[in-house]
Design an enzyme around this catalytic site. Sequence first.
Site, PDB file in Angstrom:
ATOM      1  N   GLU A   1     -54.152  33.697 -57.355  1.00 11.56           N
ATOM      2  CA  GLU A   1     -52.667  33.579 -57.537  1.00 11.56           C
ATOM      3  C   GLU A   1     -52.430  35.356 -57.648  1.00 11.56           C
ATOM      4  OE1 GLU A   1     -50.677  31.683 -60.853  1.00 11.56           O
ATOM      5  OE2 GLU A   1     -48.998  32.622 -60.169  1.00 11.56           O
TER       6      GLU A   1
ATOM      7  N   CYS B   1     -48.500  38.248 -67.255  1.00 10.79           N
ATOM      8  CA  CYS B   1     -49.315  37.126 -67.817  1.00 10.79           C
ATOM      9  C   CYS B   1     -50.674  37.177 -67.668  1.00 10.79           C
ATOM     10  CB  CYS B   1     -48.786  35.675 -67.156  1.00 10.79           C
ATOM     11  SG  CYS B   1     -49.153  35.657 -65.335  1.00 10.79           S
TER      12      CYS B   1
ATOM     13  N   GLU C   1     -49.960  23.562 -58.727  1.00 11.33           N
ATOM     14  CA  GLU C   1     -49.272  24.046 -57.355  1.00 11.33           C
ATOM     15  C   GLU C   1     -49.155  22.793 -56.631  1.00 11.33           C
ATOM     16  OE1 GLU C   1     -51.376  26.372 -58.676  1.00 11.33           O
ATOM     17  OE2 GLU C   1     -49.795  27.599 -59.196  1.00 11.33           O
TER      18      GLU C   1
ATOM     19  N   HIS D   1     -40.846  38.928 -59.945  1.00 17.30           N
ATOM     20  CA  HIS D   1     -42.270  38.347 -60.024  1.00 17.30           C
ATOM     21  C   HIS D   1     -43.367  39.117 -60.036  1.00 17.30           C
ATOM     22  CE1 HIS D   1     -43.545  34.222 -60.616  1.00 17.30           C
ATOM     23  NE2 HIS D   1     -44.530  34.093 -59.577  1.00 17.30           N
TER      24      HIS D   1
ATOM     25  N   THR E   1     -45.599  26.464 -57.652  1.00 18.76           N
ATOM     26  CA  THR E   1     -45.949  26.499 -59.138  1.00 18.76           C
ATOM     27  C   THR E   1     -45.312  25.505 -60.139  1.00 18.76           C
ATOM     28  OG1 THR E   1     -47.161  28.690 -58.817  1.00 18.76           O
ATOM     29  CG2 THR E   1     -46.737  28.054 -61.073  1.00 18.76           C
TER      30      THR E   1
ATOM     31  N   CYS F   1     -52.041  29.589 -66.099  1.00 20.95           N
ATOM     32  CA  CYS F   1     -50.671  29.601 -65.672  1.00 20.95           C
ATOM     33  C   CYS F   1     -49.928  28.431 -66.478  1.00 20.95           C
ATOM     34  CB  CYS F   1     -50.747  29.382 -64.192  1.00 20.95           C
ATOM     35  SG  CYS F   1     -48.995  29.250 -63.492  1.00 20.95           S
TER      36      CYS F   1
ATOM     37  N   TYR G   1     -46.759  39.411 -63.666  1.00 21.78           N
ATOM     38  CA  TYR G   1     -48.008  39.283 -63.505  1.00 21.78           C
ATOM     39  C   TYR G   1     -48.502  39.762 -64.677  1.00 21.78           C
ATOM     40  CZ  TYR G   1     -48.215  36.139 -59.574  1.00 21.78           C
ATOM     41  OH  TYR G   1     -48.026  35.070 -58.759  1.00 21.78           O
TER      42      TYR G   1
ATOM     43  N   CYS H   1     -42.314  30.846 -65.132  1.00 24.37           N
ATOM     44  CA  CYS H   1     -41.922  32.261 -64.809  1.00 24.37           C
ATOM     45  C   CYS H   1     -41.093  32.050 -63.668  1.00 24.37           C
ATOM     46  CB  CYS H   1     -43.075  33.262 -64.763  1.00 24.37           C
ATOM     47  SG  CYS H   1     -44.020  33.081 -66.064  1.00 24.37           S
TER      48      CYS H   1
HETATM   49  C1  LIG Z   1     -51.649  30.064 -56.862  1.00 26.00           C
HETATM   50  C2  LIG Z   1     -50.446  30.320 -56.284  1.00 26.00           C
HETATM   51  C3  LIG Z   1     -49.103  29.992 -56.793  1.00 26.00           C
HETATM   52  C4  LIG Z   1     -47.939  30.317 -56.079  1.00 26.00           C
HETATM   53  N1  LIG Z   1     -46.886  30.024 -56.657  1.00 26.00           N
HETATM   54  C5  LIG Z   1     -45.912  30.282 -56.096  1.00 26.00           C
HETATM   55  C6  LIG Z   1     -44.323  29.846 -56.392  1.00 26.00           C
HETATM   56  O1  LIG Z   1     -44.429  29.258 -57.439  1.00 26.00           O
HETATM   57  N2  LIG Z   1     -43.143  29.820 -55.512  1.00 26.00           N
HETATM   58  C7  LIG Z   1     -43.324  30.411 -54.505  1.00 26.00           C
HETATM   59  O2  LIG Z   1     -42.324  30.547 -53.750  1.00 26.00           O
HETATM   60  N3  LIG Z   1     -44.792  30.927 -53.875  1.00 26.00           N
HETATM   61  C8  LIG Z   1     -45.554  30.869 -54.646  1.00 26.00           C
HETATM   62  N4  LIG Z   1     -46.891  31.195 -54.114  1.00 26.00           N
HETATM   63  C9  LIG Z   1     -47.095  31.739 -52.687  1.00 26.00           C
HETATM   64  C10 LIG Z   1     -47.551  33.301 -52.486  1.00 26.00           C
HETATM   65  O3  LIG Z   1     -45.959  33.714 -52.639  1.00 26.00           O
HETATM   66  C11 LIG Z   1     -47.949  33.244 -51.273  1.00 26.00           C
HETATM   67  O4  LIG Z   1     -49.196  32.623 -51.112  1.00 26.00           O
HETATM   68  C12 LIG Z   1     -47.742  34.699 -50.704  1.00 26.00           C
HETATM   69  O5  LIG Z   1     -46.541  35.052 -50.227  1.00 26.00           O
HETATM   70  C13 LIG Z   1     -48.869  34.692 -49.170  1.00 26.00           C
HETATM   71  O6  LIG Z   1     -48.404  33.900 -48.398  1.00 26.00           O
HETATM   72  P1  LIG Z   1     -49.319  32.904 -47.514  1.00 26.00           P
HETATM   73  O7  LIG Z   1     -50.071  32.338 -48.783  1.00 26.00           O
HETATM   74  O8  LIG Z   1     -48.612  31.962 -46.761  1.00 26.00           O
HETATM   75  O9  LIG Z   1     -50.273  33.763 -47.052  1.00 26.00           O
HETATM   76  P2  LIG Z   1     -50.158  34.297 -45.573  1.00 26.00           P
HETATM   77  O10 LIG Z   1     -48.655  34.613 -45.102  1.00 26.00           O
HETATM   78  O11 LIG Z   1     -50.922  33.160 -44.582  1.00 26.00           O
HETATM   79  O12 LIG Z   1     -50.986  35.439 -45.470  1.00 26.00           O
HETATM   80  C14 LIG Z   1     -52.525  35.575 -45.005  1.00 26.00           C
HETATM   81  C15 LIG Z   1     -52.847  37.039 -44.739  1.00 26.00           C
HETATM   82  O13 LIG Z   1     -51.981  37.442 -43.615  1.00 26.00           O
HETATM   83  C16 LIG Z   1     -51.147  38.326 -43.380  1.00 26.00           C
HETATM   84  N5  LIG Z   1     -49.992  38.185 -42.970  1.00 26.00           N
HETATM   85  C17 LIG Z   1     -49.116  37.156 -43.138  1.00 26.00           C
HETATM   86  N6  LIG Z   1     -48.097  37.409 -42.298  1.00 26.00           N
HETATM   87  C18 LIG Z   1     -48.311  38.492 -41.309  1.00 26.00           C
HETATM   88  C19 LIG Z   1     -47.546  39.200 -40.374  1.00 26.00           C
HETATM   89  N7  LIG Z   1     -46.481  38.601 -40.044  1.00 26.00           N
HETATM   90  N8  LIG Z   1     -48.068  40.323 -40.169  1.00 26.00           N
HETATM   91  C20 LIG Z   1     -49.153  40.689 -40.343  1.00 26.00           C
HETATM   92  N9  LIG Z   1     -50.014  40.233 -41.582  1.00 26.00           N
HETATM   93  C21 LIG Z   1     -49.386  39.096 -41.908  1.00 26.00           C
HETATM   94  C22 LIG Z   1     -51.141  38.677 -45.107  1.00 26.00           C
HETATM   95  O14 LIG Z   1     -50.851  39.824 -45.388  1.00 26.00           O
HETATM   96  C23 LIG Z   1     -52.321  38.307 -45.815  1.00 26.00           C
HETATM   97  O15 LIG Z   1     -53.310  39.302 -45.875  1.00 26.00           O
HETATM   98  C24 LIG Z   1     -48.186  31.037 -54.814  1.00 26.00           C
HETATM   99  C25 LIG Z   1     -49.399  31.398 -54.112  1.00 26.00           C
HETATM  100  C26 LIG Z   1     -50.506  30.976 -55.076  1.00 26.00           C
HETATM  101  C27 LIG Z   1     -51.714  31.411 -54.180  1.00 26.00           C
END
Ligand SMILES: Cc1cc2nc3c(=O)[nH]c(=O)nc-3n(C[C@H](O)[C@H](O)[C@H](O)COP(=O)(O)OP(=O)(O)OC[C@H]3O[C@@H](n4cnc5c(N)ncnc54)[C@H](O)[C@@H]3O)c2cc1C
Length: 487
Positions: free
Chosen positions: A447, A299, A258, A293, A191, A100, A297, A104
């Site tokens: 990711e 990328c 991250e 975003h 990130t 990564c 992907y 982006c």
């Molecule tokens: C390597 C990596 C890089 C990233 N980089 C960035 C970045 O640069 N900037 C940025 O802003 N974000 C970044 N993200 C964040 C990414 O957008 C989030 O991981 C993603 O939106 C999921 O949120 P979470 O990880 O909190 O998972 P969770 O919200 O905890 O989700 C876990 C599970 O629960 C489910 N779930 C969550 N909420 C609900 C609900 N209300 N009802 C029903 N189901 C639900 C989801 O569908 C999923 O299956 C990155 C993530 C990763 C893993």
Amino acid sequence: MALMTGKQYIESLKKLDIKVYMFGERLENPVDHPIIRPSINSVAMTYDLAFDPEYEDLLTTTSHLTGEKINRFCHIHQSTEDLVKKIKMQRLLGQKTASCFQRCVGMDAFNSIYSTTFEMDEEYGTNYHERFKKYLELCQKNDWTVDGAMTDPKGDRGLSPSQQEDPDMFVHIKEVREDGIIVRGAKAHQTGSINSHEHLIMPTIAMTEADKDYAVSFAVPTDAKGVFMIYGRQSCDTRKLEEGADIDLGNNTYGGQEALVIFDDVFVPNERVFMCKEWKYAGMLVERFAGFHRQSYACKTGVGDVLIGAAAVAADYNGVPKASHIKDKIIEMQHLNETMWACSVACSAEGTKTKSGGYLIDLLLANVCKQNVTRFPYEIARLAEDIAGGLMVTMPSEKDLRGKETGPWVKKFLNGKVGTSTENRMRILRLIENLTLGTAAVGYRTESLHGAGSPQAQRIMIARQGNLEAKKEMARRIAHIDVSKDK
Ligand SMILES: Cc1cc2nc3c(=O)[nH]c(=O)nc-3n(C[C@H](O)[C@H](O)[C@H](O)COP(=O)(O)OP(=O)(O)OC[C@H]3O[C@@H](n4cnc5c(N)ncnc54)[C@H](O)[C@@H]3O)c2cc1C
């Protein structure tokens, strides 16, 4: 200075007084830290390629604000051609770094805030768009890397921001002053945040009026008072601290990064505030950022190119490149990789002009693109592991290869095809390990699943954008259904 070299970028990071913690302690010199440095090298590639005549056309463009030559990562897309060049640049960088390269998210934040502030101002008579344009000019002029920060820690996912027991679970406005706002909270999984000059913050979900204090978008320097970061560790990261473990790293030069970014009562002056309680527009901003975003992907296809190549090289060392099932597995990997690419190209080519003049991708196709990305890299990784063989996870270390007593045995028993180098075989297997299970797997696998939203987030958008009613009408017409006969 509108364009920096990779070296100048690294020097510019050293001038920031950023506060970073790792393993419970504050780092004195994050830029030269062996765990962090590979991720900085990846970002540096986005600067160096801008000076390479072969790639200049992809990496640079002309600012629509100033007419100056700028890095494409700071650009507002002015056409569908721009949208396509964006993803070609991302695939190229994936190929060059096999990781990564982090820049982006900022680019996608620029583009989504640009068009959203325009439409917000139209409704409310505010001046966020002009403010944002001035900020963007600053980013372009300084060639900054900017962390696009959307995801909040979110606490109880079943509750809205204002319903959380701890109000800090979503970044929020704590106080509005005449000259600016005080914000509090955190952004998770950020990130490249430690490698960024700036942080550009957006809300993470659509809001209701009750959540208006959480409808906030702003920019702060990475070393602003009250901002600090806690580094996110990755699988196998401490291998980077070991002496004589270059082969064991798989990719000893590049990586991703991250961190958890904390905003502990941070003052943001008005000129850096781009949304302040206009809760109705939080949804538009989230939808557009997520769309851009999800297009980004592309990328992963660049990283996929490297992984496919690595699997083919491993097959060469194993002496089975002509076996029909190996050839077929490599074809399947390519098919999956190009399917992701095709969707990314499609959502770019089908982009449209927003009211602001900036171009937006086709949201349905961008969501289909990312939905594929939540699955295909896993299958590509599975096939690569299949072709590599078990040695990619049971192999002794580089020190054993070099060891006086162990070296001859390692060289003898880890050799594959007669006449090839054992060391080279170990190198390619470690690269596959790095991409599928090691530090780069953060970017290539998890990711791909969660970045830009978990799979369900795309399915919701596909349902919303898919226009099912129109499809039902098409079916009724062909079947000569007279709805008046239905009760
Ligand atoms: C390597 C990596 C890089 C990233 N980089 C960035 C970045 O640069 N900037 C940025 O802003 N974000 C970044 N993200 C964040 C990414 O957008 C989030 O991981 C993603 O939106 C999921 O949120 P979470 O990880 O909190 O998972 P969770 O919200 O905890 O989700 C876990 C599970 O629960 C489910 N779930 C969550 N909420 C609900 C609900 N209300 N009802 C029903 N189901 C639900 C989801 O569908 C999923 O299956 C990155 C993530 C990763 C893993």
